[in-house]
Enzyme design. Structure first.
Site, PDB file in Angstrom:
ATOM      1  N   GLU A  15      50.855  25.631  -5.652  1.00 15.12           N
ATOM      2  CA  GLU A  15      50.578  24.378  -6.367  1.00 15.12           C
ATOM      3  C   GLU A  15      51.819  23.499  -6.490  1.00 15.12           C
ATOM      4  O   GLU A  15      51.707  22.283  -6.600  1.00 15.12           O
ATOM      5  CB  GLU A  15      50.080  24.687  -7.791  1.00 15.12           C
ATOM      6  CG  GLU A  15      48.690  25.286  -7.821  1.00 15.12           C
ATOM      7  CD  GLU A  15      48.415  26.005  -9.139  1.00 15.12           C
ATOM      8  OE1 GLU A  15      49.061  25.688 -10.155  1.00 15.12           O
ATOM      9  OE2 GLU A  15      47.547  26.893  -9.147  1.00 15.12           O
ATOM     10  N   ASN A  16      52.990  24.150  -6.532  1.00 15.30           N
ATOM     11  CA  ASN A  16      54.195  23.400  -6.915  1.00 15.30           C
ATOM     12  C   ASN A  16      55.241  23.210  -5.841  1.00 15.30           C
ATOM     13  O   ASN A  16      56.089  22.337  -5.970  1.00 15.30           O
ATOM     14  CB  ASN A  16      54.879  24.099  -8.104  1.00 15.30           C
ATOM     15  CG  ASN A  16      53.977  24.132  -9.315  1.00 15.30           C
ATOM     16  OD1 ASN A  16      53.556  23.089  -9.791  1.00 15.30           O
ATOM     17  ND2 ASN A  16      53.658  25.319  -9.793  1.00 15.30           N
ATOM     18  N   ASP A  52      61.869  34.843  -8.057  1.00 10.49           N
ATOM     19  CA  ASP A  52      61.423  33.517  -8.482  1.00 10.49           C
ATOM     20  C   ASP A  52      61.717  32.507  -7.376  1.00 10.49           C
ATOM     21  O   ASP A  52      62.881  32.191  -7.105  1.00 10.49           O
ATOM     22  CB  ASP A  52      62.169  33.152  -9.776  1.00 10.49           C
ATOM     23  CG  ASP A  52      61.606  31.903 -10.400  1.00 10.49           C
ATOM     24  OD1 ASP A  52      61.510  30.885  -9.695  1.00 10.49           O
ATOM     25  OD2 ASP A  52      61.239  31.955 -11.584  1.00 10.49           O
ATOM     26  N   GLY A  81      51.477  33.218  -5.652  1.00  9.35           N
ATOM     27  CA  GLY A  81      52.139  33.299  -6.956  1.00  9.35           C
ATOM     28  C   GLY A  81      53.104  34.466  -6.910  1.00  9.35           C
ATOM     29  O   GLY A  81      53.664  34.773  -5.853  1.00  9.35           O
ATOM     30  N   ASN A  82      53.281  35.135  -8.031  1.00  5.46           N
ATOM     31  CA  ASN A  82      54.072  36.360  -8.000  1.00  5.46           C
ATOM     32  C   ASN A  82      53.370  37.408  -7.159  1.00  5.46           C
ATOM     33  O   ASN A  82      53.972  38.127  -6.380  1.00  5.46           O
ATOM     34  CB  ASN A  82      54.252  36.870  -9.426  1.00  5.46           C
ATOM     35  CG  ASN A  82      55.677  36.739  -9.842  1.00  5.46           C
ATOM     36  OD1 ASN A  82      56.586  36.908  -9.032  1.00  5.46           O
ATOM     37  ND2 ASN A  82      55.873  36.434 -11.104  1.00  5.46           N
ATOM     38  N   ARG A 131      61.465  29.387  -7.048  1.00 11.39           N
ATOM     39  CA  ARG A 131      62.254  28.202  -7.413  1.00 11.39           C
ATOM     40  C   ARG A 131      63.756  28.500  -7.342  1.00 11.39           C
ATOM     41  O   ARG A 131      64.523  27.766  -6.753  1.00 11.39           O
ATOM     42  CB  ARG A 131      61.896  27.781  -8.843  1.00 11.39           C
ATOM     43  CG  ARG A 131      61.596  26.326  -8.958  1.00 11.39           C
ATOM     44  CD  ARG A 131      61.081  26.008 -10.312  1.00 11.39           C
ATOM     45  NE  ARG A 131      60.370  27.148 -10.912  1.00 11.39           N
ATOM     46  CZ  ARG A 131      59.669  27.060 -12.018  1.00 11.39           C
ATOM     47  NH1 ARG A 131      59.576  25.918 -12.641  1.00 11.39           N
ATOM     48  NH2 ARG A 131      59.049  28.100 -12.521  1.00 11.39           N
ATOM     49  N   ASN A 150      42.176  38.348 -20.926  1.00 17.52           N
ATOM     50  CA  ASN A 150      42.815  38.977 -19.770  1.00 17.52           C
ATOM     51  C   ASN A 150      43.858  39.927 -20.344  1.00 17.52           C
ATOM     52  O   ASN A 150      44.933  39.507 -20.767  1.00 17.52           O
ATOM     53  CB  ASN A 150      43.443  37.878 -18.901  1.00 17.52           C
ATOM     54  CG  ASN A 150      44.103  38.437 -17.661  1.00 17.52           C
ATOM     55  OD1 ASN A 150      44.249  39.654 -17.522  1.00 17.52           O
ATOM     56  ND2 ASN A 150      44.505  37.563 -16.767  1.00 17.52           N
ATOM     57  N   HIS A 185      46.411  31.928  -2.220  1.00 15.97           N
ATOM     58  CA  HIS A 185      46.861  32.058  -3.610  1.00 15.97           C
ATOM     59  C   HIS A 185      48.288  32.600  -3.541  1.00 15.97           C
ATOM     60  O   HIS A 185      48.506  33.773  -3.246  1.00 15.97           O
ATOM     61  CB  HIS A 185      45.940  32.999  -4.397  1.00 15.97           C
ATOM     62  CG  HIS A 185      46.385  33.201  -5.804  1.00 15.97           C
ATOM     63  ND1 HIS A 185      45.693  32.735  -6.892  1.00 15.97           N
ATOM     64  CD2 HIS A 185      47.495  33.791  -6.316  1.00 15.97           C
ATOM     65  CE1 HIS A 185      46.350  33.031  -7.996  1.00 15.97           C
ATOM     66  NE2 HIS A 185      47.450  33.681  -7.665  1.00 15.97           N
ATOM     67  N   ARG A 187      38.563  39.921 -17.867  1.00 12.32           N
ATOM     68  CA  ARG A 187      39.007  40.114 -16.497  1.00 12.32           C
ATOM     69  C   ARG A 187      39.133  41.614 -16.246  1.00 12.32           C
ATOM     70  O   ARG A 187      39.796  42.316 -17.015  1.00 12.32           O
ATOM     71  CB  ARG A 187      40.368  39.456 -16.296  1.00 12.32           C
ATOM     72  CG  ARG A 187      40.881  39.672 -14.907  1.00 12.32           C
ATOM     73  CD  ARG A 187      42.300  39.242 -14.754  1.00 12.32           C
ATOM     74  NE  ARG A 187      42.700  39.441 -13.371  1.00 12.32           N
ATOM     75  CZ  ARG A 187      43.951  39.676 -12.998  1.00 12.32           C
ATOM     76  NH1 ARG A 187      44.897  39.725 -13.887  1.00 12.32           N
ATOM     77  NH2 ARG A 187      44.228  39.859 -11.727  1.00 12.32           N
ATOM     78  N   ARG A 200      56.427  42.854  -4.305  1.00 14.63           N
ATOM     79  CA  ARG A 200      55.614  43.774  -3.488  1.00 14.63           C
ATOM     80  C   ARG A 200      55.819  43.467  -2.012  1.00 14.63           C
ATOM     81  O   ARG A 200      55.897  42.299  -1.627  1.00 14.63           O
ATOM     82  CB  ARG A 200      54.128  43.590  -3.827  1.00 14.63           C
ATOM     83  CG  ARG A 200      53.725  44.231  -5.135  1.00 14.63           C
ATOM     84  CD  ARG A 200      52.281  43.917  -5.474  1.00 14.63           C
ATOM     85  NE  ARG A 200      52.194  43.092  -6.654  1.00 14.63           N
ATOM     86  CZ  ARG A 200      51.111  42.420  -7.022  1.00 14.63           C
ATOM     87  NH1 ARG A 200      50.013  42.472  -6.288  1.00 14.63           N
ATOM     88  NH2 ARG A 200      51.112  41.699  -8.121  1.00 14.63           N
ATOM     89  N   GLU A 211      41.756  30.812 -13.408  1.00  7.70           N
ATOM     90  CA  GLU A 211      40.950  32.032 -13.395  1.00  7.70           C
ATOM     91  C   GLU A 211      40.155  32.194 -14.692  1.00  7.70           C
ATOM     92  O   GLU A 211      39.016  32.646 -14.673  1.00  7.70           O
ATOM     93  CB  GLU A 211      41.867  33.244 -13.158  1.00  7.70           C
ATOM     94  CG  GLU A 211      42.331  33.301 -11.715  1.00  7.70           C
ATOM     95  CD  GLU A 211      43.554  34.161 -11.482  1.00  7.70           C
ATOM     96  OE1 GLU A 211      44.660  33.749 -11.886  1.00  7.70           O
ATOM     97  OE2 GLU A 211      43.410  35.243 -10.892  1.00  7.70           O
ATOM     98  N   HIS A 248      42.233  39.007  -6.506  1.00  7.68           N
ATOM     99  CA  HIS A 248      42.378  37.564  -6.790  1.00  7.68           C
ATOM    100  C   HIS A 248      41.046  36.837  -6.578  1.00  7.68           C
ATOM    101  O   HIS A 248      41.030  35.626  -6.340  1.00  7.68           O
ATOM    102  CB  HIS A 248      43.391  36.887  -5.834  1.00  7.68           C
ATOM    103  CG  HIS A 248      44.821  37.079  -6.214  1.00  7.68           C
ATOM    104  ND1 HIS A 248      45.829  37.084  -5.300  1.00  7.68           N
ATOM    105  CD2 HIS A 248      45.418  37.274  -7.424  1.00  7.68           C
ATOM    106  CE1 HIS A 248      46.982  37.265  -5.914  1.00  7.68           C
ATOM    107  NE2 HIS A 248      46.759  37.388  -7.210  1.00  7.68           N
TER     108      HIS A 248
END
Ligand code: ADP
Length: 390
Positions: free
Chosen positions: A327-328, A279, A207-208, A281, A7, A205, A88, A238, A374, A177
Protein backbone atom coordinates in the site's frame (compact mmCIF):
# COMPACT_ATOMS: atom_id res chain seq x y z
CA UNK A 1 -26.60 -3.64 14.23
CA UNK A 2 -23.23 -3.74 15.99
CA UNK A 3 -20.67 -6.43 15.25
CA UNK A 4 -17.38 -6.82 17.10
CA UNK A 5 -14.32 -8.40 15.56
CA UNK A 6 -11.61 -10.01 17.67
CA UNK A 7 -8.21 -10.91 16.33
CA UNK A 8 -6.54 -12.64 19.23
CA UNK A 9 -2.79 -13.25 19.09
CA UNK A 10 -0.53 -14.94 21.62
CA UNK A 11 0.09 -11.71 23.55
CA UNK A 12 -2.33 -9.28 21.91
CA UNK A 13 -5.99 -8.63 21.16
CA UNK A 14 -7.04 -6.47 18.24
CA UNK A 15 -10.65 -5.45 18.71
CA UNK A 16 -12.95 -3.48 16.40
CA UNK A 17 -16.54 -2.47 16.83
CA UNK A 18 -18.59 -1.90 13.69
CA UNK A 19 -21.98 -0.31 13.15
CA UNK A 20 -23.07 -2.27 10.09
CA UNK A 21 -25.99 -0.04 9.04
CA UNK A 22 -23.81 3.04 8.92
CA UNK A 23 -20.81 1.14 7.62
CA UNK A 24 -18.79 2.76 10.38
CA UNK A 25 -16.01 1.70 12.72
CA UNK A 26 -17.15 2.83 16.18
CA UNK A 27 -14.04 1.82 18.06
CA UNK A 28 -10.67 0.27 17.55
CA UNK A 29 -8.82 -1.16 20.54
CA UNK A 30 -5.39 -2.72 20.58
CA UNK A 31 -4.17 -4.58 23.64
CA UNK A 32 -0.52 -5.57 23.52
CA UNK A 33 2.04 -7.28 25.77
CA UNK A 34 -0.57 -9.39 27.57
CA UNK A 35 1.15 -11.36 30.34
CA UNK A 36 4.16 -9.05 30.50
CA UNK A 37 4.98 -6.76 33.43
CA UNK A 38 3.45 -3.77 31.63
CA UNK A 39 0.75 -3.98 28.96
CA UNK A 40 -0.36 -1.33 26.47
CA UNK A 41 -3.89 -0.43 25.44
CA UNK A 42 -4.75 1.95 22.66
CA UNK A 43 -8.33 3.04 22.06
CA UNK A 44 -9.23 4.95 18.92
CA UNK A 45 -12.72 6.31 18.27
CA UNK A 46 -14.05 9.25 16.30
CA UNK A 47 -10.88 11.30 15.97
CA UNK A 48 -9.61 10.51 19.45
CA UNK A 49 -6.71 8.35 20.48
CA UNK A 50 -6.12 7.20 24.05
CA UNK A 51 -3.07 5.30 25.23
CA UNK A 52 -3.23 3.43 28.52
CA UNK A 53 -0.42 1.62 30.28
CA UNK A 54 -1.68 -1.06 32.62
CA UNK A 55 -1.14 -4.66 33.69
CA UNK A 56 -3.12 -7.31 31.83
CA UNK A 57 -2.42 -10.83 33.03
CA UNK A 58 -4.29 -12.80 30.40
CA UNK A 59 -6.79 -12.63 27.54
CA UNK A 60 -9.73 -12.76 29.94
CA UNK A 61 -8.55 -9.60 31.69
CA UNK A 62 -7.77 -8.07 28.31
CA UNK A 63 -11.36 -8.50 27.14
CA UNK A 64 -12.70 -7.22 30.48
CA UNK A 65 -10.62 -4.06 30.04
CA UNK A 66 -11.93 -3.69 26.48
CA UNK A 67 -15.53 -4.05 27.64
CA UNK A 68 -15.09 -1.50 30.43
CA UNK A 69 -13.36 0.97 28.06
CA UNK A 70 -16.26 0.66 25.59
CA UNK A 71 -18.75 1.30 28.36
CA UNK A 72 -16.78 4.15 29.94
CA UNK A 73 -16.61 6.03 26.64
CA UNK A 74 -20.27 5.26 25.84
CA UNK A 75 -19.27 3.30 22.74
CA UNK A 76 -21.11 0.14 23.77
CA UNK A 77 -23.04 0.11 27.03
CA UNK A 78 -23.91 -3.57 27.01
CA UNK A 79 -21.47 -6.08 25.50
CA UNK A 80 -24.20 -8.70 25.34
CA UNK A 81 -26.24 -6.47 23.01
CA UNK A 82 -23.88 -7.21 20.11
CA UNK A 83 -25.43 -8.92 17.08
CA UNK A 84 -22.33 -11.05 16.60
CA UNK A 85 -18.68 -11.38 17.49
CA UNK A 86 -16.44 -12.38 14.61
CA UNK A 87 -13.17 -14.14 15.37
CA UNK A 88 -10.16 -14.44 13.13
CA UNK A 89 -9.03 -18.06 13.09
CA UNK A 90 -5.86 -18.70 11.15
CA UNK A 91 -6.24 -22.39 10.31
CA UNK A 92 -9.51 -23.95 9.26
CA UNK A 93 -7.94 -27.09 7.78
CA UNK A 94 -9.87 -28.82 4.99
CA UNK A 95 -13.21 -28.68 6.68
CA UNK A 96 -13.95 -24.98 7.06
CA UNK A 97 -14.72 -23.46 3.70
CA UNK A 98 -16.61 -20.43 4.98
CA UNK A 99 -17.45 -18.46 8.12
CA UNK A 100 -19.01 -20.70 10.76
CA UNK A 101 -21.09 -20.17 13.90
CA UNK A 102 -19.08 -21.46 16.83
CA UNK A 103 -20.46 -24.15 19.13
CA UNK A 104 -18.76 -26.78 21.28
CA UNK A 105 -18.21 -29.06 18.34
CA UNK A 106 -16.56 -26.28 16.29
CA UNK A 107 -14.31 -25.43 19.25
CA UNK A 108 -13.16 -29.05 19.35
CA UNK A 109 -12.44 -28.95 15.62
CA UNK A 110 -10.41 -25.72 15.92
CA UNK A 111 -8.56 -27.36 18.80
CA UNK A 112 -7.84 -30.41 16.68
CA UNK A 113 -6.22 -28.13 14.08
CA UNK A 114 -3.64 -26.80 16.58
CA UNK A 115 -0.85 -29.09 15.30
CA UNK A 116 -1.27 -27.45 11.87
CA UNK A 117 -1.01 -23.91 13.33
CA UNK A 118 0.67 -24.19 16.74
CA UNK A 119 1.49 -20.48 16.92
CA UNK A 120 -1.90 -19.13 15.90
CA UNK A 121 -4.89 -21.38 16.60
CA UNK A 122 -4.35 -21.60 20.40
CA UNK A 123 -4.35 -17.79 20.67
CA UNK A 124 -7.39 -17.52 18.38
CA UNK A 125 -9.19 -20.09 20.56
CA UNK A 126 -8.31 -18.19 23.71
CA UNK A 127 -10.08 -15.13 22.26
CA UNK A 128 -13.13 -17.23 21.38
CA UNK A 129 -13.38 -18.80 24.84
CA UNK A 130 -13.17 -15.51 26.74
CA UNK A 131 -15.69 -13.85 24.41
CA UNK A 132 -18.14 -16.73 24.94
CA UNK A 133 -17.77 -16.28 28.70
CA UNK A 134 -18.49 -12.56 28.45
CA UNK A 135 -21.33 -12.81 25.93
CA UNK A 136 -22.71 -16.37 25.98
CA UNK A 137 -25.88 -15.48 24.06
CA UNK A 138 -24.23 -13.56 21.25
CA UNK A 139 -23.48 -15.58 18.09
CA UNK A 140 -19.73 -16.12 17.91
CA UNK A 141 -18.49 -16.61 14.38
CA UNK A 142 -15.16 -18.02 13.22
CA UNK A 143 -13.72 -16.58 10.01
CA UNK A 144 -10.80 -18.63 8.74
CA UNK A 145 -7.70 -17.34 6.94
CA UNK A 146 -7.60 -20.56 4.94
CA UNK A 147 -11.26 -20.55 3.80
CA UNK A 148 -10.81 -18.32 0.75
CA UNK A 149 -8.33 -20.82 -0.69
CA UNK A 150 -10.46 -23.88 0.04
CA UNK A 151 -11.58 -24.24 -3.57
CA UNK A 152 -8.09 -24.41 -5.02
CA UNK A 153 -7.81 -27.29 -7.50
CA UNK A 154 -6.12 -30.49 -6.33
CA UNK A 155 -3.06 -29.83 -8.50
CA UNK A 156 -2.54 -26.57 -6.60
CA UNK A 157 -2.75 -28.01 -3.13
CA UNK A 158 -1.13 -31.44 -3.47
CA UNK A 159 2.61 -31.50 -2.76
CA UNK A 160 4.65 -33.94 -4.81
CA UNK A 161 5.21 -36.11 -1.73
CA UNK A 162 3.94 -39.66 -1.22
CA UNK A 163 0.16 -39.33 -1.49
CA UNK A 164 -0.33 -40.94 1.95
CA UNK A 165 1.22 -37.80 3.48
CA UNK A 166 -1.92 -36.03 2.34
CA UNK A 167 -4.36 -38.87 3.02
CA UNK A 168 -3.04 -39.79 6.46
CA UNK A 169 -1.59 -36.56 7.77
CA UNK A 170 -3.34 -33.83 5.76
CA UNK A 171 -0.02 -32.48 4.57
CA UNK A 172 -1.12 -30.25 1.69
CA UNK A 173 -1.14 -26.60 0.76
CA UNK A 174 -3.82 -24.57 2.55
CA UNK A 175 -2.92 -20.93 1.91
CA UNK A 176 -3.42 -18.04 4.32
CA UNK A 177 -4.24 -14.30 4.35
CA UNK A 178 -7.57 -15.37 2.81
CA UNK A 179 -9.61 -12.57 4.39
CA UNK A 180 -7.22 -10.00 2.96
CA UNK A 181 -7.15 -11.48 -0.56
CA UNK A 182 -10.93 -11.80 -0.47
CA UNK A 183 -11.46 -8.21 0.72
CA UNK A 184 -9.13 -6.86 -1.94
CA UNK A 185 -10.86 -8.93 -4.62
CA UNK A 186 -14.26 -7.48 -3.69
CA UNK A 187 -12.88 -3.94 -3.66
CA UNK A 188 -11.29 -4.50 -7.07
CA UNK A 189 -14.63 -5.71 -8.46
CA UNK A 190 -16.34 -2.58 -7.12
CA UNK A 191 -13.68 -0.22 -8.41
CA UNK A 192 -13.55 -1.80 -11.86
CA UNK A 193 -17.34 -2.21 -11.90
CA UNK A 194 -17.07 -5.85 -12.82
CA UNK A 195 -18.76 -8.96 -11.52
CA UNK A 196 -16.62 -10.66 -8.97
CA UNK A 197 -17.04 -14.03 -10.66
CA UNK A 198 -15.74 -12.66 -13.95
CA UNK A 199 -12.58 -11.23 -12.49
CA UNK A 200 -9.09 -12.69 -13.00
CA UNK A 201 -6.57 -10.95 -10.78
CA UNK A 202 -3.28 -11.43 -8.97
CA UNK A 203 -3.31 -10.06 -5.43
CA UNK A 204 -0.08 -9.31 -3.59
CA UNK A 205 -0.43 -8.95 0.17
CA UNK A 206 2.98 -7.55 1.11
CA UNK A 207 3.41 -6.89 4.83
CA UNK A 208 5.52 -8.44 7.53
CA UNK A 209 3.95 -11.67 6.38
CA UNK A 210 3.41 -11.75 2.61
CA UNK A 211 1.55 -13.86 0.12
CA UNK A 212 0.48 -13.78 -3.51
CA UNK A 213 -2.78 -15.19 -4.83
CA UNK A 214 -3.98 -16.12 -8.31
CA UNK A 215 -7.71 -15.52 -8.55
CA UNK A 216 -9.72 -16.87 -11.49
CA UNK A 217 -13.35 -15.89 -11.89
CA UNK A 218 -13.37 -14.72 -8.28
CA UNK A 219 -11.91 -17.97 -6.88
CA UNK A 220 -8.44 -18.50 -5.44
CA UNK A 221 -6.78 -21.07 -7.70
CA UNK A 222 -3.28 -20.81 -6.24
CA UNK A 223 -1.47 -18.99 -3.50
CA UNK A 224 2.11 -18.73 -2.31
CA UNK A 225 1.70 -19.79 1.34
CA UNK A 226 1.27 -23.51 1.77
CA UNK A 227 1.00 -26.00 4.61
CA UNK A 228 2.00 -23.13 6.89
CA UNK A 229 2.52 -19.39 6.38
CA UNK A 230 6.24 -20.05 5.88
CA UNK A 231 6.15 -20.95 2.18
CA UNK A 232 6.34 -18.58 -0.73
CA UNK A 233 7.46 -14.97 -0.74
CA UNK A 234 10.42 -13.57 1.20
CA UNK A 235 8.96 -11.99 4.35
CA UNK A 236 10.10 -9.81 7.25
CA UNK A 237 11.63 -12.71 9.16
CA UNK A 238 10.39 -15.79 7.26
CA UNK A 239 12.38 -17.37 4.47
CA UNK A 240 9.59 -18.33 2.08
CA UNK A 241 10.55 -20.94 -0.52
CA UNK A 242 13.84 -22.75 0.15
CA UNK A 243 15.23 -26.07 -0.98
CA UNK A 244 13.84 -28.49 1.65
CA UNK A 245 17.19 -30.32 1.65
CA UNK A 246 18.66 -27.31 3.47
CA UNK A 247 16.60 -28.27 6.50
CA UNK A 248 17.97 -31.82 6.41
CA UNK A 249 21.48 -30.40 6.03
CA UNK A 250 21.04 -28.07 9.01
CA UNK A 251 19.99 -30.97 11.19
CA UNK A 252 22.25 -33.71 9.90
CA UNK A 253 25.45 -31.77 9.20
CA UNK A 254 25.17 -28.66 11.36
CA UNK A 255 23.66 -30.47 14.34
CA UNK A 256 20.77 -28.05 14.74
CA UNK A 257 17.71 -29.14 16.70
CA UNK A 258 14.17 -29.05 15.32
CA UNK A 259 13.37 -25.99 17.45
CA UNK A 260 16.50 -24.19 16.30
CA UNK A 261 15.66 -24.80 12.66
CA UNK A 262 12.06 -23.71 13.28
CA UNK A 263 13.23 -20.45 14.85
CA UNK A 264 15.81 -19.84 12.14
CA UNK A 265 13.30 -20.24 9.31
CA UNK A 266 10.43 -18.31 10.94
CA UNK A 267 12.16 -15.64 12.98
CA UNK A 268 15.71 -15.20 11.73
CA UNK A 269 15.35 -15.45 7.97
CA UNK A 270 13.73 -13.36 5.23
CA UNK A 271 14.76 -9.70 5.21
CA UNK A 272 16.06 -9.82 8.78
CA UNK A 273 18.21 -12.81 7.89
CA UNK A 274 19.90 -11.02 5.00
CA UNK A 275 20.26 -7.47 6.33
CA UNK A 276 19.41 -7.69 10.05
CA UNK A 277 16.27 -5.59 9.68
CA UNK A 278 12.67 -6.53 8.86
CA UNK A 279 11.24 -3.06 8.36
CA UNK A 280 11.19 -2.29 4.66
CA UNK A 281 11.06 1.46 5.26
CA UNK A 282 14.28 1.37 7.31
CA UNK A 283 15.92 -1.07 4.90
CA UNK A 284 15.28 1.30 1.99
CA UNK A 285 16.67 4.22 4.02
CA UNK A 286 19.75 2.25 5.12
CA UNK A 287 20.52 1.38 1.53
CA UNK A 288 23.80 -0.42 2.31
CA UNK A 289 24.92 -3.46 0.37
CA UNK A 290 23.06 -6.05 2.44
CA UNK A 291 19.90 -3.93 2.52
CA UNK A 292 19.95 -3.62 -1.25
CA UNK A 293 20.49 -7.36 -1.57
CA UNK A 294 17.58 -8.13 0.79
CA UNK A 295 15.22 -5.94 -1.25
CA UNK A 296 16.43 -7.48 -4.51
CA UNK A 297 15.87 -11.02 -3.22
CA UNK A 298 12.39 -10.09 -1.97
CA UNK A 299 11.41 -8.32 -5.20
CA UNK A 300 12.74 -11.10 -7.43
CA UNK A 301 10.58 -13.64 -5.58
CA UNK A 302 7.47 -11.47 -6.01
CA UNK A 303 8.20 -11.10 -9.73
CA UNK A 304 8.59 -14.87 -10.08
CA UNK A 305 5.19 -15.45 -8.50
CA UNK A 306 3.54 -12.83 -10.70
CA UNK A 307 5.05 -14.54 -13.75
CA UNK A 308 3.91 -17.96 -12.58
CA UNK A 309 0.37 -16.75 -11.89
CA UNK A 310 0.21 -15.02 -15.27
CA UNK A 311 1.02 -18.38 -16.81
CA UNK A 312 -1.77 -20.04 -14.80
CA UNK A 313 -4.44 -17.45 -15.59
CA UNK A 314 -5.32 -17.14 -19.24
CA UNK A 315 -6.25 -13.49 -18.77
CA UNK A 316 -5.22 -11.08 -16.04
CA UNK A 317 -7.45 -8.06 -15.42
CA UNK A 318 -5.43 -6.55 -12.60
CA UNK A 319 -2.41 -6.93 -10.35
CA UNK A 320 -3.34 -5.53 -6.96
CA UNK A 321 -0.94 -4.47 -4.21
CA UNK A 322 -1.96 -4.45 -0.56
CA UNK A 323 -0.45 -4.78 2.96
CA UNK A 324 1.95 -2.30 4.61
CA UNK A 325 4.56 -2.55 1.84
CA UNK A 326 2.12 -2.98 -1.05
CA UNK A 327 0.00 0.00 0.00
CA UNK A 328 2.81 2.39 0.87
CA UNK A 329 5.98 1.69 -1.03
CA UNK A 330 5.99 3.16 -4.53
CA UNK A 331 9.68 2.17 -4.64
CA UNK A 332 9.00 -1.55 -4.15
CA UNK A 333 6.00 -1.50 -6.50
CA UNK A 334 8.13 0.08 -9.21
CA UNK A 335 10.87 -2.51 -8.74
CA UNK A 336 8.33 -5.34 -8.86
CA UNK A 337 6.66 -4.02 -11.99
CA UNK A 338 9.74 -2.98 -13.94
CA UNK A 339 10.28 -4.92 -17.17
CA UNK A 340 7.46 -7.31 -16.32
CA UNK A 341 5.80 -7.51 -19.73
CA UNK A 342 5.66 -4.83 -22.35
CA UNK A 343 1.85 -4.53 -22.31
CA UNK A 344 1.90 -3.82 -18.59
CA UNK A 345 2.76 -0.22 -17.99
CA UNK A 346 3.20 1.59 -14.70
CA UNK A 347 2.33 5.29 -14.49
CA UNK A 348 5.22 6.43 -12.30
CA UNK A 349 3.54 9.62 -11.20
CA UNK A 350 0.31 7.83 -10.13
CA UNK A 351 2.49 5.24 -8.41
CA UNK A 352 4.38 7.91 -6.46
CA UNK A 353 1.03 9.26 -5.22
CA UNK A 354 -0.15 5.81 -4.03
CA UNK A 355 -3.18 6.22 -6.31
CA UNK A 356 -5.71 3.41 -6.52
CA UNK A 357 -4.95 2.84 -10.21
CA UNK A 358 -1.24 3.13 -10.96
CA UNK A 359 -1.13 1.84 -14.55
CA UNK A 360 -1.22 3.95 -17.70
CA UNK A 361 -4.41 4.04 -19.78
CA UNK A 362 -2.89 1.82 -22.45
CA UNK A 363 -1.66 -0.85 -20.01
CA UNK A 364 -3.41 -4.14 -20.83
CA UNK A 365 -3.45 -5.07 -17.14
CA UNK A 366 -4.70 -2.67 -14.48
CA UNK A 367 -2.16 -2.09 -11.73
CA UNK A 368 -3.83 -1.17 -8.47
CA UNK A 369 -3.18 -0.28 -4.83
CA UNK A 370 -5.96 -1.18 -2.38
CA UNK A 371 -5.76 -0.82 1.37
CA UNK A 372 -6.70 -4.10 2.96
CA UNK A 373 -9.14 -4.31 5.87
CA UNK A 374 -9.30 -7.81 7.30
CA UNK A 375 -11.49 -6.79 10.25
CA UNK A 376 -14.05 -5.20 7.94
CA UNK A 377 -14.07 -8.36 5.83
CA UNK A 378 -14.64 -10.48 8.97
CA UNK A 379 -17.54 -8.21 10.00
CA UNK A 380 -19.01 -8.47 6.48
CA UNK A 381 -18.70 -12.27 6.56
CA UNK A 382 -20.51 -12.31 9.92
CA UNK A 383 -23.28 -10.14 8.54
CA UNK A 384 -23.88 -12.34 5.50
CA UNK A 385 -23.83 -15.46 7.65
CA UNK A 386 -26.40 -13.94 10.01
CA UNK A 387 -28.60 -12.91 7.08
CA UNK A 388 -28.51 -16.43 5.66
CA UNK A 389 -29.03 -18.06 9.02
CA UNK A 390 -31.97 -16.14 10.40
P1 ADP B 1 1.76 -7.02 9.26
O1 ADP B 1 1.97 -8.16 8.31
O2 ADP B 1 2.52 -7.17 10.54
O3 ADP B 1 0.32 -6.58 9.40
P2 ADP B 1 2.03 -4.58 7.71
O4 ADP B 1 1.04 -4.99 6.68
O5 ADP B 1 1.70 -3.45 8.60
O6 ADP B 1 2.54 -5.80 8.57
O7 ADP B 1 3.39 -4.23 6.92
C1 ADP B 1 4.56 -3.92 7.59
C2 ADP B 1 5.63 -3.59 6.56
O8 ADP B 1 5.20 -2.49 5.75
C3 ADP B 1 6.96 -3.19 7.19
O9 ADP B 1 8.02 -3.82 6.50
C4 ADP B 1 6.99 -1.69 6.93
O10 ADP B 1 8.30 -1.21 6.82
C5 ADP B 1 6.29 -1.61 5.59
N1 ADP B 1 5.88 -0.24 5.30
C6 ADP B 1 4.93 0.50 5.89
N2 ADP B 1 4.92 1.76 5.37
C7 ADP B 1 5.89 1.79 4.42
C8 ADP B 1 6.38 2.77 3.51
N3 ADP B 1 5.87 4.00 3.47
N4 ADP B 1 7.38 2.42 2.69
C9 ADP B 1 7.92 1.19 2.73
N5 ADP B 1 7.50 0.22 3.53
C10 ADP B 1 6.50 0.51 4.37
Amino acid sequence: MNIAVINSGSSSIKFQLFCMEKNEVLAHILVEKIGESISDMILEYEDKKLEIITVIKNHHDGLEEIISLLSKHSLLKDFTSLSAIGHRVVHGGEEFKSATIIDENIIKKIEALIPLAPLHNPANLEGILVAIKKAPNVPQIAVFDTAFHSNMPEEAYIYALPYEMYEKYKIRRYGFHGTSHSYVLKQTAKLLQKNLNELNIITLHLGNGSSACAIENGVSIDTSMGFTPLEGLVMGSRCGDVDPAIIIHMQRELGMSVDEVDKLLNKKSGLIGICKNNDVRTIIEQNDEKSQLAIKVMVRRIKKYIGAYMALLDRVDAVVFTGGIGENSAYIREMVLSSLLYEIELDKSLNAQNSTIISTKKSSVKLMVIKTDEEQEIANECLSLLKNQF
